[in-house]
Structure formats: structure tokens, C-alpha cells
Design a protein around this motif. Structure first.
Motif, short mmCIF file in Angstrom:
data_model
loop_
_atom_site.label_atom_id
_atom_site.label_comp_id
_atom_site.label_asym_id
_atom_site.label_seq_id
_atom_site.Cartn_x
_atom_site.Cartn_y
_atom_site.Cartn_z
N PRO A 48 58.84 34.06 41.30
CA PRO A 48 58.06 35.16 41.02
C PRO A 48 58.00 36.22 42.11
N ILE A 49 57.74 37.50 42.13
CA ILE A 49 57.62 38.31 43.27
C ILE A 49 56.34 39.09 43.34
N PHE A 50 55.64 39.15 44.34
CA PHE A 50 54.39 39.45 44.42
C PHE A 50 54.36 40.91 44.24
N ASP A 51 53.13 41.49 43.61
CA ASP A 51 53.18 42.85 43.03
C ASP A 51 51.71 43.28 43.90
N SER A 63 45.96 23.59 47.41
CA SER A 63 44.43 24.13 47.06
C SER A 63 44.39 25.30 46.46
N THR A 64 45.53 26.14 46.71
CA THR A 64 45.82 27.41 46.01
C THR A 64 45.94 27.55 44.49
N PHE A 65 46.87 26.35 44.10
CA PHE A 65 46.95 26.06 42.82
C PHE A 65 45.72 25.67 41.93
N MET A 66 44.84 24.82 42.77
CA MET A 66 43.93 24.51 42.10
C MET A 66 42.57 25.72 42.02
N ILE A 67 42.81 26.58 43.00
CA ILE A 67 41.74 27.64 42.78
C ILE A 67 42.33 28.60 41.65
N CYS A 68 43.59 28.51 41.62
CA CYS A 68 44.20 29.73 40.53
C CYS A 68 43.75 29.11 39.26
N ILE A 124 44.50 37.46 39.84
CA ILE A 124 44.74 35.97 40.12
C ILE A 124 46.25 35.40 40.27
N LEU A 125 47.05 35.62 39.44
CA LEU A 125 48.44 35.35 39.22
C LEU A 125 48.97 35.86 40.65
N HIS A 126 48.72 37.33 40.88
CA HIS A 126 49.52 37.60 41.97
C HIS A 126 48.88 37.39 43.53
N GLN A 127 47.57 37.19 43.32
CA GLN A 127 46.93 36.53 44.59
C GLN A 127 47.71 35.18 44.84
N SER A 174 50.18 45.98 43.47
CA SER A 174 49.46 46.83 42.64
C SER A 174 48.58 45.81 41.82
N LYS A 175 48.84 44.84 41.52
CA LYS A 175 48.15 44.13 40.45
C LYS A 175 46.84 43.57 41.05
N LEU A 176 46.42 43.39 42.45
CA LEU A 176 45.33 43.22 43.02
C LEU A 176 44.06 43.99 42.81
N MET A 177 44.20 45.22 42.30
CA MET A 177 43.15 45.70 41.83
C MET A 177 42.18 46.07 43.15
#
Length: 937
Positions: free
Chosen positions: A866-869, A812-817, A790-793, A871-874
Motif C-alpha cells: 500500500p502507498i501512503f496518501d 506497536s504500530t499495528f497494535m495501536i492501529c 488511521i490506515l494511512h498513518q 491527503s487522508k491524514l485530515m
RNA sequence: GCCUCGGUGGCGGAAUUGGUAGACGCGCUGGAUUCAAAAUCCAGUUCUUUCGGGAGUGUGGGUUCGAUUCCCACCCGAGGUACCA
């Protein structure tokens, strides 16, 4: 512990101010980033919720760029000269600087409450002498320059004088007045000082000329087209006439081509660039000089369609055209006089807007066709404007719709010069492949060929030439106002002389009245100490004017756009007492990286400032030719006005549902008197205004329902919503998020507070990830894979969306998160910390507070984004683009464990059945109906 | 008039490149919790329906296998139209 936004916001605003957290330094190893807002005009109504929209967006960018390792310059100031303060001064006698200062203080208070990361040490105010000193200085630079067409740039006038002394002006190619006389070096030297100065005025970039204005004798002032309604002044309803006045202008026309070409290098919206292109209005065609019957003068017209010259059946002059007086025959004199009188009060805009009524009058005179020699009647028509081209057109009814309508109306002949085209219903205006006929030597040629040919013929007969024309007019620079920059010039007779630079600023004088003088001079005519003693180089009383050593100063002031045409440079070095901006600061900051402001400035400020900047570039004062490579327009926040309906001629007000079939007049009521269901608070309304006290309100269902309309937010419409109220109730962070959440930044939108609880709840919900039942609940545990996903999305989405300025989807993205993390009960520090940094450009107080509670000493502002990773998206599935006929059509989302051959097989299978299989697709494949041929990549 | 932009549920809006229209929020409905309320949480919510389905992104056409998205015409709204800023 609850989310106490009042305490938090005050705490951090004070902290940032005391520690000068957002101070920008002119020296840094970091790359620079300059975020600029269009500075506000400090109006008496205070800041309303529309102002911050752009400021919030640019503040997000500024903070985001700081997180991304830039040295950010983000200044703010005030465009504080302007008409409203002057009007207020006229009414109350209070000096405009007092009102202006009061308004600025109020604006500052309001701005401070919203947590903007401005560097206030760089504040500028255009009405302060320390600032307008340099506005005057730039004016003198323009006065001291001319446009050299060979070099294609502005050059100091001293070089022009050198050339005149050597060779006269025969070989000088410059953008100058068309009446400039031709002389050789000998003649130049023989001119006396006055004559030389008069000639130089034909070249200078700021020059004096007679220009036409809307003059209202009753008010004794010049009026804008805006201030004229139906031919009379908006204030008082007095008649308005045209009047020629000696005024300062600026030769922006010299820069028309470069202003046009420069647009290609700018990252502005296409629509805005298109507006500027159309405003500049470059067109190619020809100038044609028509001989006149019984007169020695020639009538010059400009046309984009010289190919249609054989279709000319009459000429039309603007009513103001200088030949009108000379050529009108005695028989027509009466009719012409009457017609001109009738047109006199109309503004250009009114004349153009009214296409339904066709009006005009015959002068009695005739021009002669350059090729056939046939006499052509000369008419006057209001649809021809004096300010465009030469103020005269050759009318070709078969090729121009307005000419066609005019000809039909006055039963003038129409010659069809287009082969095989039926023009009985209207003109043929396309520039197609149609061949010309009845056109002498042009018969059989199409548009292009005919245009080229006719120009050759015109030039050989010396009765015309190919010409490029611009719609852009030179900018009139004189204003008959008090509250503006004084123009630093004095007059010896007719000849203007600049005040020596070292005596700038020429400060606004004190006056007793802010109105024009009784004899029609501008307000500065009321000033007592407003003359220049040339010998002692000082300001002295007007009583001492003797025209030998003491001379009158200019009485006009500069227009509103003067101060705003260069302020972005001053921010780079706002305290510099010796220069307009220091060269070191200028070479570090160079230009604006991100400019945010309203599109209503498209053809005003944004064009004038480009013009000045190009002049300063030519003269070597700035390093770039364009000052703002990227520009974003925020939309306007509109007010949601409320109306009550008064039965005509009564004191009875009808609820909205009852007005059908009744004769009512809508009256604005203050929006604060109305609730979310459009119900009027009757008690409050009766106390609000006297008119309502004894009025009768006719209700429906026990309620008075108001009407609603969306309009520009304005004090007079009682629809202004103040940001302070929102800050009081929900806090600045909520306001910031909500304004971004309202819709796309570039779109106009009506203000509506109804949804604000949504974003406020979001902050409270986020807060609850830190505190549960008053207990600090942040854990040091490693987050699970789901939380990290969720964090990396979120990181990816937010980074992308900030990049394309889609701030509403960010919210919206913040709210979903946060909803998802709440469901997962995730309070892991290593998830929450990056989220705070992500959110901090949007809700800075909130994030700064929690950041410090997490044990950090330094401001969150210094943390890298923060930098998007990935590999964390599974990832369990992957998207495969699928094409049809080589074009990308859609994507298949398939399990990762499928091989390419399996996927191909699936696709080939689907190709046959996919049209019918919408409901039957296996769960791991999302397929859209359509034909599939092969897999790309 | 001319130039520029916009029109999607009850409302603000999402749909990033022509590919499941309505994400997210408000509002509304129902439920949980509570003595009760606030707050909070859960579920539902484009319209219509004979429950099969049908219609649907301002209106009317067009291109396309497919259009909120592209093209044409029109209607409505906003900004600018040269001295409001």
C-alpha cells in the motif's frame, strides 16, 4: 469463527510448498533483490528461539521486497562441516554424516513451521560432495595464483613462470615469502622441478609453511586457544606445548590493504567495519635492523615510533623468537630455558590479558644502537608475541607504558627523551607537539618531523626503512580433523601437487577411527584408500605408495570457514553440475543486497569471505569486488538460566533468599521446571535428575525460589527454549511478531515468554474485525475519514520503520492501529485489505488466510505494498521548525488556518515568555521551553 | 588486557536530527460482563510527597537556554580475540 492458527498455518505452509510460491527464477524482467541469511550450523540441540530472530527479520524484508515488485532470491542451507559432529563421532563411533543429516532434518522441520519464504530448491550443504567439490576447486584457484603488487591483484601462476623464464624474479614485485631467493632467467632454467616448485610456493596464495600450533601430546591433537585453560587442555587437563608444523596457509595478508579500503564502500554498521579495521590493524612506522654484539646476525624490529629510537634502553624478544637460541649466553642459559618452559603452555590471549604480572628474563646478549653504537641488553618477555611484527621490539620506557612497567620492574634504565615532560609516574605515549631531547640529531623535533627524519637516516645508513605493518596474519588453512573438506593435493616427497580438476570432488574417505593416528597423523591417516596413482589418475590404497607413480594424499582437512566463504554464490545456481556457478545466474543476481547475521562473525567469516571473493574477482570469476553491500547484525537471544543452590559438600539445596552468608554452589536446572515467578516445580525437578531425588530442599514461604542469570543459549546450560513449543501454543505468526516485538533487531536480549500473550491478543483482536460472534462482519461500505486517517498513518509508519529496520516499533504500530479501528468498529474492506498486505510480511499465514477469505484467488504475496496518501491524514495542524541562532531547535505545532504572519507573531510573543509558560500555552500550540528567534521555512 | 556493543519503571522496550522521558506490550490494581470461571471490554499504574511540589534514563564530572541523546573518567554486562560456528 475463531482464529484457528494451527489449521491455518499448516494449510498455508503446505500450499506454499506444493505451489513453490517462493521459487526464485534466474530470468526475470523485474529488478532482482537477494536476501541472504548466515546459514546455520546444524547442532544436535536443534534450532532454538535465538536462531529465527535474524531469519524472521530477513524474511520480512524478503516478503516486503516481493510486495514492492522485486524478483527476490531468499535461499537457505547448512554449514554442515564442524567440530561438534566430529566429537560426537569420536564418542559414539557414528559417522558424522549420519548425525549431520539427522540434525539437518530436524532443523528443516523446525524452520518449516515458521513460515519462512525460502526457496528450498536452492538449498546447499557444505558437507555434500557436490558442494565441496567447488570449495576444493576454489582452493586450487588460490593455489594457482599469486599476488602481483604492480597490478595490485591476483594473477595466475602461469604468468609468473613466464616472467621467471624471461627475466627471473628480480623485477617481480609480488606479495611473497620474505625468504624468497633472488634469481635471473638463466638460474631459473637451471633449477630442477622440485626447486622450481619450492620457489613457486613462496608466491602462491595458498602455500605450505612451518607455523606454530598449540600441541597437546596426550590428546595427540592441535588445540585452539579456546580449548586451553591455565596452560593445560580443557579436556583432560593435559599439558600443552608449542610445536611447529608444516601447514597450509592462505595469503590473506596480500589483501590487507584492499580489505581495508573496501570497507568504505560497504553499507555495514560502523562498529562492525571498525572491528575489521582494527583486526587488519594497519600501522605505519619503520623496520630497524640492530647489529648484535659478537654475532653476525641482525635483529630486526618493527616500531610505530621510530622517532623514539634514542630512548631505547633494552630490547625484548618473544620467547619463541629464533634468535633466542643463538644469542643466549651460557650464564643465562638456565634462566632462559626455565622461563621459556614456564611460558610454553600459555596461549597468546592469556599472555596479553595478564598485564598485572610482569615477567621476563635477560639473555645476556646485547644489540648495538644504530646511531650511538651503545650496547643495549636483550631481554625476553611474554608480552611480545611472535606472531605480530617481527616478534621483537625495541623498548622505549619513556614512550610506551608496557616498556615503562617492564623497565621499572626489572630496574632497567629509562631515558627521558621528551622535553618538559615528567615521566616519573608513567610513559608519555601521545604523539603530540612535544619536542625531543637527548636524541642526537632529532633534538628539538616533534613526532612527525622526527619520524620522517629518522627514516631518512636509517635508510641512508642501511640499517632500517620506513615500513607499513598489518596486524592481520595469514590464515592457517590446515586442520587435523576428519569432518572437513579434504585438501585436493598429493605429495611427491616434500612437493605438493594439485589433483587434476576433473577428478574433483576428492571425497572424504571412510575411516575406522575419527581420532588422530597413534603416530600423531591427522584422522585421515587412518584411511586405507588415500593415495594418488598419477599414471592412472585414480585413488588407490596407501599400501601401494611407491613415490614413483603412487603418492600420498594430503591428510589435513580444510577449516570451518572454507565452505562458508563462498556459499552465497552457489545459491544463485545451486544445481549446476558443470560450474561452481553459471555465468548467466551470476550476471543476473550479481551480489547480495541484504545480508543478515550475527556480529560474532565480524573478524572470521565476514573477513575470510571478503578475501576469497576478492581473489575470485581478480581471477575474473565474479562481477563484483564485494559480495554484500548491505549487512545487518541481529543481536543474540540469550537464555535466562535458572540455578538452585547446593550447600557445599551436602545434598541440601537452599532457596535463593536463604543463601546469604552460606557457602553454596549454584547448579543449572532446566528452565522448563521453573514458572514465571521463579518458583521451582519440586516434583518435576526430582524426576529430572538423580541428584535431586534424595536431596533436601529448604524452602522459603513454602516455595523453592531459583536464581536467574542471563547467558548464551546452550544445551549444557539447560536454558534452551525451543520454538516448537511456542508454535504449538501460540502459532508461528505470534512467534514471528513476538520475536520482532522483543526489541531492536540489532540488540542482544534475554528470552522471556512473559509478554507473548500481548501479540497473540493482537492477532485475535485483528481477527475480530473480520468475524464478530461467528459472523463474517466485513462490509463493503466506504470507510469514514477517521478510519482512513488511521490506515494511512499506519502505512506511513510501517513503511518508514521497515526502511530503518525498526521491526519492534512496527508491531506497536499495528497494535495501536487495530485498537483504534476496534474502537471505531471499522470493518470496511477498503481499510482491512491494505492492512493485511502491510501485516503479511510479519504474519504471513494469518494474512494469506484472510486474504483468500476476502475472495482473492492469488497469493497475497503478489499484491503491491500500500502507498501512503498524505491527503487522508485530515491534517488540522502543521509542524513548523523553529530555529535558534540558525540551528534547528524544535517544532511548533500550529493550526493550519493560521497565516505565516500570525505564526510569526505567536513565536515572537513566546520568545519573551516561553520560559515560564509551560502550563499556559493555548491548546493548539505545543511549545517547548527555550528561546525562539525566527521561523525557518 | 585489547577491539566492538549495550545499561531507561516491577519486566521487554519507545523517544527517527540535542527539544513535553516512559509510546506499545507484559505484569499489577480497580471496575464492567458472568451463577461462576475463561475470554472480552473500560480505567489506573516511574518513584516520592506534608498534595505545593520534589527526584529521575548505570556512577561521577563537563558542554548547552535545554542531554536518555554529545564529550571525559569510572562501574557493570554481552560478543570477538585468529583451530567453536
Amino acid at each position: 469463527m475463531d482464529y484457528d492458527f494451527r489449521k491455518i498455518e499448516k494449510k498455508w505452509q503446505d500450499h506454499w510448498a506444493v505451489h513453490k510460491t517462493f521459487k526464485a527464477h534466474n530470468r526475470s524482467d523485474l529488478p532482482k533483490y537477494y536476501v541472504l541469511d548466515m546459514f546455520p550450523y546444524p547442532s544436535g540441540a536443534g534450532l532454538h528461539v535465538g536462531h529465527p530472530l535474524g531469519y524472521i527479520a530477513s524474511d520480512i524484508i524478503a516478503r516486503y521486497k516481493r510486495h514492492s515488485g522485486f524478483n527476490v532470491l531468499h535461499p537457505q542451507g547448512y554449514d554442515s562441516f564442524g567440530l561438534p559432529a566430529e566429537q560426537y563421532a569420536i564418542q559414539t563411533g557414528q559417522h558424522p554424516s549420519k548425525t549431520t543429516t539427522a540434525n539437518i532434518n530436524r532443523y528443516r522441520q523446525q524452520l518449516d513451521r515458521m513460515g519462512f519464504s525460502f526457496d528450498w530448491d536452492r538449498e546447499v550443504r557444505t558437507s555434500e560432495p557436490e558442494y565441496y567439490r567447488w570449495t576444493q576447486w576454489i582452493f586450487l584457484k588460490l593455489f594457482d595464483a599469486y599476488y602481483d603488487l604492480d597490478a595490485d591483484k591476483a594473477v595466475p601462476v602461469s604468468q609468473l613462470i613466464d616472467r621467471f623464464e624471461k627475466e627471473g624474479n628480480l623485477k617481480v614485485k609480488a606479495h611473497c615469502d620474505k625468504d624468497t631467493p633472488v634469481f635471473d632467467a638463466h638460474q631459473w632454467k637451471a633449477f630442477d622441478g622440485d626447486e622450481k616448485q619450492k620457489i613457486l610456493l613462496f608466491y602462491r596464495l595458498t602455500y605450505l609453511s612451518d607455523t606454530e600450533v598449540n600441541w597437546c601430546p596426550a590428546l595427540g591433537t592441535v588445540l585452539a586457544n579456546d580449548e586451553i585453560v591455565n596452560g593445560v587442555s580443557e579436556r583432560g587437563g593435559h599439558p600443552v606445548t608449542k610445536k611447529k608444523m608444516r601447514q597450509w596457509s592462505m595469503r590473506i595478508g596480500a589483501y590487507a590493504n584492499r580489505l581495508l579500503k573496501g570497507l568504505d564502500s560497504l553499507d555495514w554498521t560502523d562498529s562492525l567495519k571498525e572491528m575489521q579495521r582494527n583486526w587488519i590493524g594497519k600501522s605505519e612506522g619503520a623496520s630497524i635492523y640492530f647489529d648484535l654484539e659478537h654475532h653476525s646476525e641482525k635483529l630486526e624490529v618493527y616500531t610505530t615510533r621510530p622517532d623514539t629510537v634514542f630512548g631505547v634502553t633494552y630490547m625484548t624478544l618473544a620467547p619463541e623468537h629464533e634468535l633466542v637460541e643463538k644469542i643466549t649466553t651460557p650464564e643465562q642459559q638456565n634462566a632462559v630455558d626455565q622461563y621459556i618452559k614456564q611460558i610454553a603452555g600459555k596461549s597468546d590471549r592469556e599472555r596479553q590479558a595478564d598485564v598485572k604480572s610482569i615477567s621476563g628474563v635477560f639473555t645476556g646478549a646485547h644489540a648495538l644502537h644504530p646511531f650511538t653504537g651503545a650496547p643495549i641488553p636483550i631481554w625476553i618477555g611474554e608480552y611480545v608475541l611472535a606472531g605480530y611484527g617481527t616478534g621483537a621490539v625495541m623498548a622505549v620506557p619513556s614512550g610506551d607504558q608496557r616498556d615503562f612497567d617492564f623497565a621499572t620492574h626489572f630496574k632497567l634504565p629509562i631515558i627521558n627523551i621528551f622535553e618538559g615532560i615528567d615521566i616519573s609516574e608513567g610513559a608519555y605515549t601521545e604523539k603530540g607537539n612535544v619536542k625531543l631531547t637527548q636524541s642526537g640529531f632529532l633534538d628539538g623535533l616533534d613526532f612527525k618531523a622526527a619520524r620522517d627524519r629518522v627514516i631518512v637516516e636509517l635508510e641512508s645508513k642501511n640499517c632500517g626503512k620506513g615500513a607499513v605493518n598489518f596486524r592481520l596474519r595469514d590464515a592457517i588453512f590446515s586442520r587435523q580433523r576428519y569432518w572437513g573438506e579434504p585438501i585436493p593435493m598429493y605429495f611427491k616427497g616434500e612437493i605438493p601437487f594439485p589433483l587434476p580438476e576433473k577428478h574433483l570432488p576428492l571425497a572424504l574417505p571412510e575411516v575406522e577411527k575419527y581420532l588422530p593416528t597413534e603416530d600423531g597423523k591427522p584422522p585421515l591417516g587412518n584411511a586405507k584408500v588415500w593415495a594418488w596413482d598419477e599414471t592412472h589418475e585414480k585413488l588407490v590404497s596407501v599400501d601401494r605408495i611407491d613415490q614413483k607413480t603412487v603418492f600420498p594424499l594430503e591428510l589435513n582437512t580444510m577449516p570451518g570457514w572454507a565452505g562458508s566463504s563462498w556459499y552465497f554464490n552457489r545459491y544463485m545456481d545451486a544445481d549446476n553440475q558443470n560450474e561452481w556457478v553459471g555465468s548467466e545466474a551470476l550476471s543476473y543476481w550479481k551480489d547480495v543486497d541484504f545480508y543478515m547475521g550475527g556480529s560474532e562473525h565480524a573478524t572470521g567469516h565476514l573477513l575470510y569471505s571478503r578475501f576469497w571473493h576478492k581473489v575470485l574477482f581478480d581471477l575474473g570469476y565474479v562481477p563484483t569486488e564485494e559480495y554484500a553491500k548491505k549487512l545487518v547484525n541481529q543481536g543474540m537471544i540469550l537464555g535466562n538460566s535458572a540455578f538452585v543452590y547446593r550447600k557445599k559438600g551436602t545434598r541440601t539445596f537452599l532457596s535463593k533468599g536463604l543463601i546469604v552468608g552460606q557457602s553454596v554452589e549454584p547448579i543449572h536446572v532446566d528452565v522448563s521446571l521453573v514458572n514465571a515467578y521463579d518458583e521451582l516445580d519440586l516434583e518435576a525437578a526430582k524426576n529430572w535428575q538423580k541428584d535431586f531425588k534424595q536431596a533436601e530442599f529448604v524452602l522459603e514461604g513454602g516455595k523453592y525460589i531459583v536464581g536467574r542469570e542471563v547467558e548464551k543459549m546452550s544445551k549444557s546450560k539447560y536454558n534452551v527454549v525451543n520454538p516448537d513449543e511456542i508454535c504449538d501454543t501460540y502459532g508461528a505468526d505470534t512467534l514471528r511478531l513476538y520475536e520482532m516485538f522483543l526489541g531492536p533487531i540489532e540488540q542482544d536480549k534475554p528470552w522471556n515468554t512473559a509478554g507473548i500473550t500481548g501479540v497473540h491478543n493482537f492477532l485475535k483482536k485483528f481477527w475480530r474485525l473480520f468475524y464478530q460472534q461467528d459472523q463474517w462482519s466485513v462490509t463493503e461500505n466506504e470507510p469514514n475519514a477517521e478510519s482512513l486517517k488511521i490506515l494511512h498513518q499506519t502505512i506511513k509508519k510501517i513503511t518508514d520503520d521497515i526502511g530503518r529496520l525498526s521491526f519492534n516499533t512496527c508491531v506497536s504500530t499495528f497494535m495501536i492501529c487495530i485498537n483504534e479501528l476496534t474502537t471505531l468498529k471499522c470493518s470496511s474492506r477498503s481499510v482491512l485489505e491494505p492492512l493485511l498486505i502491510l501485516l503479511s510480511p510479519f504474519a504471513p499465514h494469518f494474512c494469506e488466510e484472510l486474504w483468500h477469505q476476502l475472495g482473492h484467488n492469488k497469493s497475497i504475496e503478489l499484491e503491491p505494498f500500500p502507498i501512503f496518501d498524505p491527503s487522508k491524514l485530515m491534517e488540522k495542524t502543521k509542524e513548523y521548525p523553529v530555529s535558534f541562532n540558525g540551528k534547528m531547535r524544535f517544532t511548533l505545532e500550529l493550526s493550519l488556518d493560521l497565516g505565516v504572519d500570525q505564526i510569526k507573531e505567536i513565536v515572537m510573543q513566546e520568545q519573551r515568555t516561553v520560559d515560564h509558560m509551560k502550563g499556559d500555552v493555548p491548546k493548539n500550540i505545543i511549545v517547548v521551553p527555550g528561546k525562539i528567534i525566527n521561523i525557518v521555512s
